[in-house]
Enzyme design. Sequence first.
Site, mmCIF file in Angstrom:
data_model
loop_
_atom_site.group_PDB
_atom_site.id
_atom_site.type_symbol
_atom_site.label_atom_id
_atom_site.label_comp_id
_atom_site.label_asym_id
_atom_site.label_seq_id
_atom_site.Cartn_x
_atom_site.Cartn_y
_atom_site.Cartn_z
ATOM 1 N N ASP A 64 98.954 24.386 25.702
ATOM 2 C CA ASP A 64 97.968 25.424 26.034
ATOM 3 C C ASP A 64 97.668 25.461 27.531
ATOM 4 O O ASP A 64 96.628 25.986 27.951
ATOM 5 C CB ASP A 64 96.675 25.197 25.249
ATOM 6 C CG ASP A 64 96.095 23.804 25.478
ATOM 7 O OD1 ASP A 64 96.766 22.986 26.163
ATOM 8 O OD2 ASP A 64 95.006 23.517 24.952
ATOM 9 N N CYS A 67 98.253 20.510 29.074
ATOM 10 C CA CYS A 67 99.038 19.388 28.531
ATOM 11 C C CYS A 67 98.966 18.154 29.416
ATOM 12 O O CYS A 67 98.932 17.022 28.933
ATOM 13 C CB CYS A 67 100.479 19.816 28.307
ATOM 14 S SG CYS A 67 101.270 20.495 29.782
ATOM 15 N N HIS A 172 106.223 21.184 30.409
ATOM 16 C CA HIS A 172 105.303 20.581 29.423
ATOM 17 C C HIS A 172 105.284 19.063 29.591
ATOM 18 O O HIS A 172 106.318 18.428 29.825
ATOM 19 C CB HIS A 172 105.752 20.951 28.007
ATOM 20 C CG HIS A 172 104.822 20.444 26.954
ATOM 21 N ND1 HIS A 172 103.557 20.954 26.782
ATOM 22 C CD2 HIS A 172 104.991 19.475 26.015
ATOM 23 C CE1 HIS A 172 102.978 20.323 25.768
ATOM 24 N NE2 HIS A 172 103.833 19.420 25.285
#
Length: 400
Positions: A64, A67, A172
Amino acid sequence: MALATAASDLEHEHDHEVNGYNSGDEYTGRTGPNLTLAEWQERDKWFEKRMKKRGFVIKKMGEDGACLFRAIADQVYGDQDMHSVVRKHCMDYLDANREFFSNFVAEDFSTYVDRKRLENVHGNHIEMQAMSEMYNRSIEVFCYSTEPINIFHGVHKTDNEPIRLSYQRGSHYNSIVDPYKATIGVGLGLPQYSPGAADRALVSDAVRQSEDLHIEQTMLEDKIKATDWEATNEAIEEQVARESYLQWLRDNEMRKARSTSASSTSTITSSQNSHFLGTSQRRHTSPPKSVCSSADTTTKGSDGIRYNKRSPKHQIASAPLSTVNSSSVLQEPVPGSSKETNASNEIAFVNRLPPEVFGLTDWEDSDILSKVLATSQQEYLDSLKQSRASTNSADDSSKS
């Protein structure tokens, strides 16, 4: 310094800035290799296996935009939902040290910090360096390799476990943890805090309680054994006392039986002496009666004359048995008395008298004498059997 490396990266990213943004991962585009979803998944699986061989586990974080802060919160607080707290502390630390960190930001520093406070804005190398200094823990970044591609160090060198992050798919971050080593709480500035101390305390308490329980059980078992031994000892003592008492009773009964048998033996002896005396008198008196009953009148007359001419002792000896028993001369003597001695002397005297004194020489028929002696002997044996039977019956009654 690691931040200098981060600055060079930021300068490279600055060439691709959009609208003055300082961080390349905030762009709408991605800087990583252009791979399909299946190819990324294959790389992720390979990476997880390699890290697992080293003893690490990759924990997935929410995708979102937070991370990075989620991964830091997972290793500091043990909960990735604490990412907003970590973000706030990080931005406050950057703002408090703007003189240093502003040298690595291409845009207005206040604008940068305010934008980074938003929940869905990605973090980059500047925030990693700030959080490494803030928690005084080094941060290691792994990108599909078993060795970190970048390391951020804190201000002070410590032995605290580093924060490990995995940078995957070009944008990420995930958390890499050692499942057998506690790191939660390290770097929060808690006084005298030691990771895993609570678990060790629980283990020590469990061991202590187990030892106490074992000691109590052992003491209880020892007490039960002692009680059983005491009960057994008391039972043995009671049994020994009972057997001793029964043996004492048996000994008393045996002593009474011996005394009774001794008294009965003395009585039998006295009765045998009396019977012997009576038998002797009958032996000496019966033949004249038999002879008188079978002889003629002349013989009776002459025998009567001879009988009347006998001595006084012979008259006593030839008197009836009832008269002899009632007389004072041949009365049954008491054992051990002078009368017993006199009676024995009288019996010996009578036995030594010649047959002529009793007129036995006048009997020519020896068959009559043999029959009389046999009859006397049978009567004596019958009296012995009767006395023995009475003695046995008396013993049986005393035992019952």
